[in-house]
Design an enzyme around this catalytic site. Structure first.
Site, PDB file in Angstrom:
ATOM      1  N   ALA A 279       0.859  -1.189   0.000  1.00 50.24           N
ATOM      2  CA  ALA A 279       0.000   0.000   0.000  1.00 50.24           C
ATOM      3  C   ALA A 279       0.894   1.237   0.000  1.00 50.24           C
ATOM      4  CB  ALA A 279      -0.870  -0.023   1.245  1.00 50.24           C
TER       5      ALA A 279
ATOM      6  N   GLU B  78       4.017  -5.256   7.466  1.00 49.56           N
ATOM      7  CA  GLU B  78       3.162  -4.258   8.122  1.00 49.56           C
ATOM      8  C   GLU B  78       3.492  -4.089   9.596  1.00 49.56           C
ATOM      9  OE1 GLU B  78       2.157  -6.560   6.032  1.00 49.56           O
ATOM     10  OE2 GLU B  78       0.715  -5.750   4.613  1.00 49.56           O
TER      11      GLU B  78
ATOM     12  N   GLY C  39       0.770  -5.019   0.982  1.00 49.08           N
ATOM     13  CA  GLY C  39      -0.365  -5.093   0.056  1.00 49.08           C
ATOM     14  C   GLY C  39       0.028  -5.760  -1.252  1.00 49.08           C
TER      15      GLY C  39
ATOM     16  N   GLU D 271      -0.360  -9.286  -0.669  1.00 44.97           N
ATOM     17  CA  GLU D 271      -1.800  -9.590  -0.575  1.00 44.97           C
ATOM     18  C   GLU D 271      -2.469  -9.620  -1.958  1.00 44.97           C
ATOM     19  OE1 GLU D 271      -2.112  -6.496   2.460  1.00 44.97           O
ATOM     20  OE2 GLU D 271      -3.145  -7.956   3.714  1.00 44.97           O
TER      21      GLU D 271
HETATM   22  C1  3H9 Z   1       0.520  -2.251   3.510  1.00 45.90           C
HETATM   23  O1  3H9 Z   1       0.781  -2.685   2.418  1.00 45.90           O
HETATM   24  C2  3H9 Z   1      -0.797  -2.395   4.197  1.00 45.90           C
HETATM   25  C3  3H9 Z   1      -1.681  -3.429   3.559  1.00 45.90           C
HETATM   26  O2  3H9 Z   1      -1.559  -4.645   4.249  1.00 45.90           O
HETATM   27  C4  3H9 Z   1      -3.133  -3.067   3.685  1.00 45.90           C
HETATM   28  C5  3H9 Z   1      -3.569  -1.772   3.208  1.00 45.90           C
HETATM   29  C6  3H9 Z   1      -5.047  -1.574   3.309  1.00 45.90           C
HETATM   30  N1  3H9 Z   1       4.654   3.389   0.089  1.00 45.90           N
HETATM   31  O3  3H9 Z   1      13.379   1.450   0.579  1.00 45.90           O
HETATM   32  P1  3H9 Z   1      13.774   2.211  -0.628  1.00 45.90           P
HETATM   33  C7  3H9 Z   1       9.448   4.626  -1.168  1.00 45.90           C
HETATM   34  S1  3H9 Z   1       1.626  -1.340   4.397  1.00 45.90           S
HETATM   35  C8  3H9 Z   1       5.172   4.577  -0.225  1.00 45.90           C
HETATM   36  O4  3H9 Z   1      14.849   3.213  -0.504  1.00 45.90           O
HETATM   37  P2  3H9 Z   1      14.746  -0.202  -1.889  1.00 45.90           P
HETATM   38  C9  3H9 Z   1      10.500   4.980  -0.132  1.00 45.90           C
HETATM   39  O5  3H9 Z   1       9.993   5.893   0.811  1.00 45.90           O
HETATM   40  C10 3H9 Z   1       2.965  -1.192   3.323  1.00 45.90           C
HETATM   41  N2  3H9 Z   1       6.486   4.748  -0.510  1.00 45.90           N
HETATM   42  O6  3H9 Z   1      14.117   1.254  -1.870  1.00 45.90           O
HETATM   43  C11 3H9 Z   1      11.569   5.591  -1.009  1.00 45.90           C
HETATM   44  O7  3H9 Z   1      11.169   6.908  -1.334  1.00 45.90           O
HETATM   45  P3  3H9 Z   1      12.242   8.053  -1.583  1.00 45.90           P
HETATM   46  C12 3H9 Z   1       3.831  -2.389   3.382  1.00 45.90           C
HETATM   47  C13 3H9 Z   1       7.265   3.690  -0.484  1.00 45.90           C
HETATM   48  O8  3H9 Z   1      14.851  -0.584  -3.299  1.00 45.90           O
HETATM   49  C14 3H9 Z   1      11.472   4.759  -2.289  1.00 45.90           C
HETATM   50  O9  3H9 Z   1      10.185   4.167  -2.280  1.00 45.90           O
HETATM   51  N3  3H9 Z   1       5.029  -2.089   2.641  1.00 45.90           N
HETATM   52  C15 3H9 Z   1       6.782   2.416  -0.175  1.00 45.90           C
HETATM   53  O10 3H9 Z   1      15.936  -0.264  -0.995  1.00 45.90           O
HETATM   54  C16 3H9 Z   1      12.501   3.678  -2.373  1.00 45.90           C
HETATM   55  O11 3H9 Z   1      12.473   2.904  -1.187  1.00 45.90           O
HETATM   56  C17 3H9 Z   1       6.145  -1.717   3.250  1.00 45.90           C
HETATM   57  O12 3H9 Z   1       6.249  -1.674   4.454  1.00 45.90           O
HETATM   58  C18 3H9 Z   1       5.407   2.285   0.116  1.00 45.90           C
HETATM   59  N4  3H9 Z   1       4.861   1.105   0.426  1.00 45.90           N
HETATM   60  O13 3H9 Z   1      13.661  -1.125  -1.206  1.00 45.90           O
HETATM   61  C19 3H9 Z   1       7.207  -1.286   2.289  1.00 45.90           C
HETATM   62  N5  3H9 Z   1       7.805   1.535  -0.227  1.00 45.90           N
HETATM   63  O14 3H9 Z   1      13.021   7.621  -2.771  1.00 45.90           O
HETATM   64  C20 3H9 Z   1       8.510  -1.610   2.807  1.00 45.90           C
HETATM   65  C21 3H9 Z   1       8.893   2.232  -0.580  1.00 45.90           C
HETATM   66  O15 3H9 Z   1      11.420   9.263  -1.764  1.00 45.90           O
HETATM   67  N6  3H9 Z   1       9.442  -1.154   1.763  1.00 45.90           N
HETATM   68  N7  3H9 Z   1       8.580   3.532  -0.737  1.00 45.90           N
HETATM   69  O16 3H9 Z   1      13.085   8.090  -0.324  1.00 45.90           O
HETATM   70  C22 3H9 Z   1      10.565  -1.779   1.570  1.00 45.90           C
HETATM   71  O17 3H9 Z   1      10.873  -2.748   2.229  1.00 45.90           O
HETATM   72  C23 3H9 Z   1      11.470  -1.233   0.517  1.00 45.90           C
HETATM   73  O18 3H9 Z   1      11.077   0.086   0.220  1.00 45.90           O
HETATM   74  C24 3H9 Z   1      11.489  -2.025  -0.805  1.00 45.90           C
HETATM   75  C25 3H9 Z   1      12.414  -1.298  -1.801  1.00 45.90           C
HETATM   76  C26 3H9 Z   1      12.037  -3.419  -0.513  1.00 45.90           C
HETATM   77  C27 3H9 Z   1      10.111  -2.105  -1.414  1.00 45.90           C
END
Ligand code: 3H9
Length: 697
Positions: free
Chosen positions: A63, A125, A102, A105
């Site tokens: 999400a 999450e 998400g 999911e």
């Molecule tokens: C969820 O999904 C709830 C659902 O169950 C239900 C909903 C109803 N959103 O980490 P990075 C941005 S909760 C917005 O440096 P990497 C991050 O801020 C969500 N932004 O890259 C950064 O921005 P900036 C569950 C996001 O390649 C840029 O992307 N998901 C999101 O080292 C790059 O990120 C998580 O908890 C997001 N969801 O790693 C996500 N994700 O460039 C966890 C990333 O402006 N995220 N950004 O600084 C991660 O583990 C890593 O970001 C990921 C990429 C592995 C995806």
């Protein structure tokens, strides 16, 4: 904004491609886009199966966290997932990179999942103080079983392609072009007459459920003290065994809504962005080329040197540990071996991984052995003259372009850099003990440290799985300078009427892993003693000074390692026992100083320790030592165990209101004098009704 979801209808297969860089987060527009695309694919008579893929670096990062706390807009993620799951044509998720939160999911809403070797999935999450809110707690246990599902949901860890295949998350792991392979997979399904396979229709296996949940509750209360999300995760998964899918999804949604509004989740979401923001350094453009770090050296094979060497090896960087004394080197290398071996026997490290790490660590007793290192990290005794000697030698032996880093926790990086002919290549890399475990690297920019060196060290920090924050030079940098402000007040509280275990209990109950006195005993009281003696010699001052800590060290009580410090320890046991001898000493000091001991409330202990910590943080911001308040939070969370659910000291202060903190500091200032004068920045923000987070970075 371009089209964030692309639909390609060709032949019998419809291809839906997510295109929302950087991580294909499920923003409103993406949810809407998928919904529309599914609708079109369903109504297109030629389409017989649908493939969902992500463009760019991953399938989907979940999400869009930035939307949390904003008014919700339909279609909700759960609606989109229900739409996919209810589709009468088979839907296949083709996963590369991460499918998390998400994103996982959505994949669980699909009827089949294939991945390439880069595929990882998980439900992180919990790290945001949430639970999977779009069906994860109901579908994952149905697909892979309750035990692994609980483990994934409660740890927030990501699992790789092979593990996913073994658990039944992935139907197939493919090589080559993923989209092409997904289309072939879909065609094969059709030719075999296979149709949709909704997870909601799968039976959940209840074997050993009672034991599994009991173990999960026990683990959560131990590991996640004070946090609400873990219990909610367990309750939601438990419901999957008792109620219908619809009811389970409704309960999950109710918990999600409750958690997303909680301060704990706000704090953890703040930390998610804080960690990423900390990598952005004004004056160091994101595209500045970092130097390659192919080989590292660590100078000194003591506790810190060993931990740093392991951190580098854990991140795949070959490292040579230098110690002039062969016996010390041998002892250090064998201690590294033993630490890894303990992880293997505990099951937290696989033997082949240990072998890989050990194979890239070697030793040298001569500086000639480290001339080719791209970065040399000094971790010798905390003494300026010694550090200067080491740096003068490093300057002679290290190749041009090598980065010369110091692990000092208090000393002046500029003074160290000045003994070299290349101060632009000198930087501080302050690791926290035990360095192989603690995630923080407080990187210290000297006056002349070049942007390229900063970019390289910040990148290395991330590459080896650590979290970094860049700070400027001052006594103790950010973390230890603030720690001093905090422990200092804790010491004065003892003179005024409290006892060590009373102070520690309040801070433990607040959520810290331990209070200042138990922490001192763990770290070793002699280290702080030496720093204080040095400071008193170099910077004499008339400020109030508590003699208790020094007297304890002078009694030979250096903390846990000598079996006694602020507390007494039974042999082989780390449990701190209050010691009447120390109580006598403290009461004696109060008498000597003419202080009448009084009752000190828990509230006073908390305010007296935490507000000066925040106040020091405000001074650090005024002086430009930290770039932004959230960097301070990152330092305190990852270096000092500040409770994640509080978001770090500056976020915590914002949450309770800077006006409250300022008023309390003003009162303390009146009572205790200048040492507790509110920082002008705190005063200004409080007066204008602002927060630290309002400061531009
Ligand atoms: C969820 O999904 C709830 C659902 O169950 C239900 C909903 C109803 N959103 O980490 P990075 C941005 S909760 C917005 O440096 P990497 C991050 O801020 C969500 N932004 O890259 C950064 O921005 P900036 C569950 C996001 O390649 C840029 O992307 N998901 C999101 O080292 C790059 O990120 C998580 O908890 C997001 N969801 O790693 C996500 N994700 O460039 C966890 C990333 O402006 N995220 N950004 O600084 C991660 O583990 C890593 O970001 C990921 C990429 C592995 C995806």
């Amino acid at each position: 904004m371009g089209n964030l979801v692309e639909l390609k209808l060709h032949g019998s297969i419809a291809l839906i491609m997510l295109d929302n860089p950087p991580v294909n987060a499920m923003s409103f527009a993406v949810r809407q886009g998928i919904s529309d695309a599914i609708g079109k694919a369903v109504s297109n008579a030629d389409t017989r199966a649908i493939v969902l893929v992500g463009k760019g670096r991953c399938f989907c990062g979940g999400a869009d966290i930035r939307e949390f706390g904003q008014p919700r807009k339909e279609p909700f993620l759960s609606d989109v997932i229900n739409l996919i799951e209810g589709c009468q044509k088979p839907v296949i998720a083709a996963i590369h990179g991460t499918a998390i939160g998400g994103g996982c999911e959505i994949a669980l809403g699909c009827h089949y999942r294939i991945g390439d070797a880069s595929a990882r999935f998980g439900q992180p999450e919990i790290k945001l103080g949430l639970l999977p809110g779009a069906g994860g707690t109901q579908r994952l246990p149905r697909l892979i079983g309750i035990e692994p599902a609980l483990e994934i949901i409660l740890s927030g860890a990501y699992l790789g392609a092979e593990q996913g295949k073994a658990l039944g998350f992935f139907d197939e792991i493919v090589e080559g072009d993923l989209t092409q392979k997904a289309v072939l997979f879909a065609e094969r399904l059709l030719s075999e007459g296979k149709g949709p396979r909704p997870i909601r229709d799968m039976k959940i296996h209840k074997d050993k459920a009672e034991q599994i949940f009991a173990a999960a509750h026990a683990k959560a209360s131990k590991r996640a003290r004070g946090l609400i999300a873990p219990e909610r995760c367990i309750e939601a998964v438990e419901s999957a065994l008792r109620v219908t899918v619809e009811e389970g999804l409704a309960l999950e949604r109710k918990f999600f809504d409750e958690l997303v509004r909680s301060d704990q989740s706000k704090a953890q979401r703040h930390l998610f962005f804080a960690e990423r923001q900390a990598r952005k350094i004004p004056g160091v453009p994101a595209d500045i080329p970092a130097r390659a770090v192919r080989k590292a050296a660590v100078i000194g094979c003591g506790t810190m040197g060993r931990g740093i060497a392991m951190s580098l090896a854990n991140g795949g960087v070959p490292v040579t540990v230098l110690d002039m004394n062969q016996d010390a080197l041998d002892a250090g290398l064998s201690a590294i071996h033993d630490t890894y071996a303990r992880s293997v026997s505990r099951g937290s490290l696989a033997q082949p991984d240990m072998d890989k790490r050990m194979a890239i660590i070697d030793g040298a007793t001569d500086y000639a052995g480290i001339g080719e290192a791209d970065i040399a990290i000094e971790a010798v005794f905390e003494e300026m003259e010694l550090k200067k000697q080491v740096f003068a030698t490093l300057d002679e032996v290290c190749k041009p372009g090598a980065i010369l880093a110091t692990n000092t926790s208090t000393l002046d990086v500029d003074e160290i850099a000045a003994v070299t002919s290349r101060p632009g290549d000198v930087i501080g890399t302050h690791f926290f003990s035990p360095a192989n475990v603690m995630k923080l690297m407080e990187n210290v920019r000297g006056r002349e440290t070049s942007p390229e060196v900063i970019a390289t060290v910040m990148k290395l920090t991330k590459d080896i799985g650590k979290v970094g924050a860049l700070v400027g030079v001052c006594d103790g940098f950010v973390g230890n300078r603030m720690l001093y402000a905090y422990t200092r007040q804790a010491n004065f509280l003892l003179e005024e009427g409290a006892l060590p275990h009373e102070v520690d209990k309040v801070l433990y109950d607040f959520g810290l892993p331990m209070g200042p006195f138990a922490m001192g005993d763990l770290a070793g009281l002699d280290v702080g003693y030496r720093v204080r003696q040095h400071r008193r010699k170099t910077k004499p001052s008339n400020d109030r000074y508590s003699p208790i800590a020094d007297r304890i060290v002078e009694m030979g009580r250096h903390g846990q390692k000598t079996g006694a410090g602020w507390y007494r320890y039974d042999k082989g046991n780390r449990k701190p026992n209050p010691d009447p001898e120390i109580e006598k000493l403290i009461i004696g000091v109060s008498r000597e100083l003419g202080i009448e001991r009084r009752e000190i409330s828990d509230r006073e202990i908390l305010e007296r320790c935490l507000y000066p910590l925040v106040n020091e943080g405000a001074k650090i911001l005024e002086e430009g030592i930290a770039i932004r308040p959230s960097d301070i939070d990152v330092i305190w969370i990852y270096g000092y165990g500040f409770p994640r659910g509080r978001g770090g000291p500056m976020f915590y202060a914002d949450l309770i209101g800077l006006d409250t903190v300022y008023k309390a500091m003003s009162r303390l200032h009146e009572q205790h004098g200048d040492m507790l004068r509110p920082a002008p920045l705190l005063e200004e923000l409080a007066k204008f009704g602002k927060k630290f987070s309002d400061l531009a970075s």
